[in-house]
Design an enzyme around this catalytic site. Structure first.
Site, PDB file in Angstrom:
ATOM      1  N   ARG A 195       2.149  -8.211  10.932  1.00  0.00           N
ATOM      2  CA  ARG A 195       3.399  -7.437  10.894  1.00  0.00           C
ATOM      3  C   ARG A 195       4.579  -8.346  10.614  1.00  0.00           C
ATOM      4  O   ARG A 195       5.663  -7.906  10.292  1.00  0.00           O
ATOM      5  CB  ARG A 195       3.676  -6.714  12.234  1.00  0.00           C
ATOM      6  CG  ARG A 195       2.643  -5.721  12.699  1.00  0.00           C
ATOM      7  CD  ARG A 195       2.323  -4.695  11.700  1.00  0.00           C
ATOM      8  NE  ARG A 195       1.120  -5.082  10.989  1.00  0.00           N
ATOM      9  CZ  ARG A 195       0.739  -4.534   9.844  1.00  0.00           C
ATOM     10  NH1 ARG A 195       1.469  -3.618   9.282  1.00  0.00           N
ATOM     11  NH2 ARG A 195      -0.356  -4.930   9.240  1.00  0.00           N
ATOM     12  N   ASP A 244      -4.353   8.103   3.938  1.00  0.00           N
ATOM     13  CA  ASP A 244      -3.953   6.734   4.268  1.00  0.00           C
ATOM     14  C   ASP A 244      -4.685   6.297   5.544  1.00  0.00           C
ATOM     15  O   ASP A 244      -5.135   7.123   6.318  1.00  0.00           O
ATOM     16  CB  ASP A 244      -2.442   6.711   4.483  1.00  0.00           C
ATOM     17  CG  ASP A 244      -1.907   5.289   4.497  1.00  0.00           C
ATOM     18  OD1 ASP A 244      -2.652   4.377   4.058  1.00  0.00           O
ATOM     19  OD2 ASP A 244      -0.769   5.087   4.935  1.00  0.00           O
ATOM     20  N   GLU A 245      -4.774   5.006   5.745  1.00  0.00           N
ATOM     21  CA  GLU A 245      -5.445   4.462   6.939  1.00  0.00           C
ATOM     22  C   GLU A 245      -6.842   5.053   7.097  1.00  0.00           C
ATOM     23  O   GLU A 245      -7.250   5.449   8.193  1.00  0.00           O
ATOM     24  CB  GLU A 245      -4.630   4.741   8.211  1.00  0.00           C
ATOM     25  CG  GLU A 245      -3.164   4.364   8.134  1.00  0.00           C
ATOM     26  CD  GLU A 245      -2.903   2.877   8.298  1.00  0.00           C
ATOM     27  OE1 GLU A 245      -3.869   2.081   8.224  1.00  0.00           O
ATOM     28  OE2 GLU A 245      -1.735   2.510   8.460  1.00  0.00           O
ATOM     29  N   LYS A 305       0.810  -1.205   0.000  1.00  0.00           N
ATOM     30  CA  LYS A 305       0.000   0.000   0.000  1.00  0.00           C
ATOM     31  C   LYS A 305       0.853   1.269   0.000  1.00  0.00           C
ATOM     32  O   LYS A 305       0.613   2.177  -0.798  1.00  0.00           O
ATOM     33  CB  LYS A 305      -0.889  -0.029   1.248  1.00  0.00           C
ATOM     34  CG  LYS A 305      -1.867   1.099   1.327  1.00  0.00           C
ATOM     35  CD  LYS A 305      -2.577   1.050   2.667  1.00  0.00           C
ATOM     36  CE  LYS A 305      -1.538   1.084   3.778  1.00  0.00           C
ATOM     37  NZ  LYS A 305      -2.130   1.316   5.092  1.00  0.00           N
ATOM     38  N   THR A 306       1.826   1.310   0.880  1.00  0.00           N
ATOM     39  CA  THR A 306       2.663   2.499   0.986  1.00  0.00           C
ATOM     40  C   THR A 306       3.342   2.791  -0.343  1.00  0.00           C
ATOM     41  O   THR A 306       3.429   3.932  -0.788  1.00  0.00           O
ATOM     42  CB  THR A 306       3.745   2.287   2.066  1.00  0.00           C
ATOM     43  OG1 THR A 306       3.121   1.762   3.217  1.00  0.00           O
ATOM     44  CG2 THR A 306       4.402   3.595   2.409  1.00  0.00           C
ATOM     45  N   GLN A 362      -8.129  -3.709   9.522  1.00  0.00           N
ATOM     46  CA  GLN A 362      -7.098  -3.130  10.386  1.00  0.00           C
ATOM     47  C   GLN A 362      -7.592  -1.898  11.131  1.00  0.00           C
ATOM     48  O   GLN A 362      -6.799  -1.079  11.589  1.00  0.00           O
ATOM     49  CB  GLN A 362      -5.856  -2.790   9.564  1.00  0.00           C
ATOM     50  CG  GLN A 362      -5.170  -4.025   9.013  1.00  0.00           C
ATOM     51  CD  GLN A 362      -3.869  -3.697   8.326  1.00  0.00           C
ATOM     52  OE1 GLN A 362      -2.942  -3.167   8.920  1.00  0.00           O
ATOM     53  NE2 GLN A 362      -3.793  -4.011   7.048  1.00  0.00           N
TER      54      GLN A 362
END
Length: 754
Positions: free
Chosen positions: A596, A215-216, A32-33, A246
DNA sequence: TTGAGCTCACTTTTT
DNA sequence: GTGAGCTCAA
């Protein structure tokens, strides 16, 4: 550089989409980043001016990383990248007047807010038992994030408690306004008000930020949603990325509906789903997938990867928390010894910061370098806050909280009585404390000495305020010089050196800020550090294991991950046990932790955990039964208690052990420290072998401390029961102890050995 | 007014 | 078990 060649078709679609709203549903580890940064670069390459791009992230750290990555792709671009709070703070400087604020407004952090709430509880005469300031504070915070104004509380209040709450909320807002201060939530709330009530400003900003990335997005709350919405009316080139699985900030007002209903909010939006995971092994993903399937309120989706199967996920059950900590430490030492991982490849996640203590100790004993994220943030340290109090007061003379913090630091004889007298009069007159301090002699009930001290203080602030346009570093240095603050810190024998070091670090931070942000003001510096969070200072490659909460772990990845304390009432947290919504959020929290991990994942729990100093039997987390046990490696060490030392009750490790009997009442405190023998009692509580001779603890003597290990006394100070000694340990920093109360024991010559 | 003891609450999670 | 904040004595 070619921005697209190494992307998958879906990633490419998200990157190359330029105009119109787009939702990128990005599963954990799906790149995503990378998509976001490439997208920004692609926009720039397509000729979109950098100034019309706004990228919003959740943490400063994420913002910093994104800025760096964009910089690497497109050097010197002036894209706005920041957190909601940071961006709003910047904009609010410009539009402060529209909401009745001085542009030099202060930003109150949680501590400031707590003080204010506590004070107001006294003022309104709070008499409902069982309510802490924190509880009220979080209600207010929640109200603000939900855009609920104090009037709404007042109108809705039906009982005494609600009426008091409404009064506190109202008075709190008045106080902030009077001090020209805002709290974290206000940064958003004021921005929303401006966008709502000033059409021209809204249209300007909408036009200015033609391309917005968030984002998020699953973690946005109503206030944040409203801001994004208002900036995407005429130019809805809005790209939001996120993953409903998330979402872990519901307790802070985050609303999953924002992401789930994006398509309805922005008709004609494109939706791109990134499913493939590039981060974790098949085994790790299988565990994550099994777990998250148990959430009922969820769009079904699966996690796919071409990565190898990898090692099985390990679940270890330990007898006690110390065993768990030691077990994890041992495991980490093994991984590093094998050359499989370096320390910085490894992270330990837990639900609450309070759980880190056992691990710290075990790591120290095992000589494993570690860093903790969370706990007391650097900028919340007393000495740092003292200095910031001065800076805030210089910048914003109406900031009464800053006045109160600074006025008697270092002590200048202004105690509670004098300060109260000044405060009452200032309230009555409706003027800032600093204003009244300048004419303190007019305040009745103030002794001449106190009036003089107030007057001196006001002069000092005025003198320092003359430097307002100089650098933050310069002002801090001047403040320290003029007040003798460093000397004041040095007087604290116990922590003075640490505090001076922190002061130096603050000066260094100010210097660095001045260098990086040339031409910036003290206000900018204050805003930056007030909005900073512990995670921002974290660096991955420090050669140390990272210990952090699951919340802090969001957005990060590690080759090897340990998730500990998988017990009911911890994860899920006791409050998350009550309703389905919260339980699902807890499940997502564990999901975030699991995903993670790149290569290896270790889960653990223990059967007996001390809570509030009391040992209590635990229950396995219900989430453990939701994992695919057949592909995991389960090690149950709970029956091996004998190996860990003391014999234990037969029920040990079974599911529902009887409660321990009440611990025997401890001796009254007055008795506790009256004999030398009691003073020397080892931490275990075993009877002392004999009286400990304090005189044996003198400079040069080698000592042992149950926690910090072997060291040598380098200095002593004072006499009798307050005699303090400074000890240089073989491992770790020097520490100072009150000898009579410390568990220090002399070893070798002169000392008593057990 | 200040410092030293004592009490008590801590245990969500963060901008 | 422990640190922070509060009360009480000097």
């Amino acid at each position: 550089m070619d921005l697209l060649s190494d992307l998958t078709p879906s990633q490419r679609e998200a990157v190359t989409h330029i105009n119109g709203p787009i939702l990128v549903l990005a599963g954990a580890g799906s790149g995503k980043t990378r998509v976001i940064t490439r997208r920004v670069a692609h926009l720039l390459e397509a000729g979109i001016p950098a100034g019309s791009i706004l990228a919003v992230t959740f943490t400063n750290k994420a913002a910093g990383e994104m800025r760096e990555r964009i910089e690497a792709l497109v050097p010197d671009s002036k894209v706005w990248v920041g957190t909601f709070h940071g961006i709003c703070a910047r904009l609010l400087r410009k539009y402060a007047k529209l909401v009745g604020l001085d542009p030099a407004f202060s930003i109150y952090d949680q501590n400031d807010r707590r003080r204010a709430v506590k004070d107001l509880m006294d003022i309104v005469g709070w008499d409902v038992p069982g309510w802490t300031p924190e509880r009220i504070e979080s209600l207010i915070s929640r109200a603000k994030n939900d855009l609920v104004r104090p009037e709404a509380w007042r109108n809705r209040a039906t009982d005494h408690k609600d009426a008091l709450l409404a009064r506190i909320y109202e008075a709190y807002e008045e106080r902030l306004q009077a001090a020209s201060a805002v709290d974290f939530d206000d940064l958003l709330v004021h921005m929303v008000a401006i966008l709502k009530n000033h059409k021209d400003v809204r249209a300007d900003l909408d036009r200015r930020f033609r391309y917005i990335l968030v984002d998020e997005y699953q973690d946005t709350n109503l206030a944040q949603y409203a801001i994004v919405r208002a900036l995407s009316v005429d130019h809805a080139n809005l790209c939001v990325t996120g993953d409903p699985d998330q979402s872990i900030y519901g307790w802070r007002g985050a609303d999953l509906a924002n992401i789930l209903e994006f398509e309805r909010d922005y008709p004609g939006s494109r939706v791109v789903t990134l499913q493939e995971n590039y981060r974790s092994t098949k085994n790790i993903l299988a565990v994550a997938d099994h777990l998250i399937q148990h959430n009922l309120h969820r769009k079904p989706k699966s996690l796919l990867t071409d990565n190898p199967r990898g090692a099985p996920v390990e679940l270890t059950i330990y007898p006690r928390e110390t065993d768990e900590a030691e077990g994890v430490a041992g495991r980490i030492a093994g991984l590093v010894r094998n050359g499989e991982f370096g320390y910085s490849d490894i992270a330990v996640f837990c639900r609450m910061t309070a759980l880190t203590r056992a691990f710290e100790q075990a790591f120290r004993v095992a000589r494993i370098p570690y860093q903790i994220i969370g706990g007391v943030a650097f900028y919340e340290r007393q000495e740092v806050k003292d200095v910031l109090g001065y800076l805030n007061l210089i910048v914003n003379p109406r900031d009464d909280l800053a006045f109160l913090r600074a006025v008697n630091v270092p002590p200048r004889g202004l105690g509670k009585a004098s300060v109260d007298a000044l405060t009452n009069e200032a309230r009555a007159q409706g003027v800032p404390l600093l204003t009244l301090a300048r004419k303190a002699w007019t305040v009745s009930g103030l002794k001449e000495k106190a009036a003089r001290a107030f007057d001196d203080f006001a002069r000092l602030i005025d003198d320092l305020a003359a430097l307002r346009d100089h650098s933050a570093e310069e002002v801090i240095v001047q403040m320290v010089a003029r007040t003798g603050y460093r000397k004041h810190l040095a007087e604290d024998l116990k922590a003075g050196e640490d505090r001076q070091a922190n002061l130096d670090e603050l000066v260094a931070a100010a210097r660095e800020f001045d260098q990086v942000h040339a031409g910036s003001s003290i206000q900018d510096f204050l805003a930056e550090i007030t909005l900073a969070s512990p995670i921002d200072r974290w660096e991955q490659d420090t050669g140390a294991v990272t210990l952090m909460t699951l919340h802090a772990a969001k957005g990060l990845e590690f080759p090897a991950v340990f998730i500990v304390a998988l017990e009911d009432n911890i994860l899920p947290h006791s409050r998350g046990n009550e309703n389905l919504k919260e339980l699902e959020e807890e499940r997502r929290l564990l999901f975030v932790g699991i995903t993670r991990a790149r290569r290896e994942l270790y889960l653990s729990r223990c059967c007996l955990r001390s809570f509030r100093g009391q040992q209590q039997a635990t229950l396995a987390s219900r989430f453990l039964s939701e994992l695919p046990g057949e592909i995991m490696e389960v090690r149950d060490l709970s029956e091996m208690g004998q190996e860990y030392g003391r014999p234990r009750p037969a029920w040990f490790g079974r599911s529902n052990p009887p409660r321990r009997p009440e611990p025997r009442p401890s001796a009254p405190p007055t008795f506790r420290l009256t004999t030398a023998a009691a003073l020397g009692t080892p931490a275990s509580g075993a009877p002392a072998a004999g009286p400990v001779d304090l005189d044996s603890l003198r400079p040069g003597v080698s000592v042992v401390h149950p926690e910090y290990g072997l060291g040598k006394i380098v200095a002593v100070d004072g006499a009798g029961p307050n005699r303090k000694g400074r000890v240089s340990f073989v491992v770790g920093p020097e520490r100072t102890f009150v000898l009579a109360k410390s568990p220090l024991r002399a070893v070798g010559r002169g000392g008593k050995t057990p």
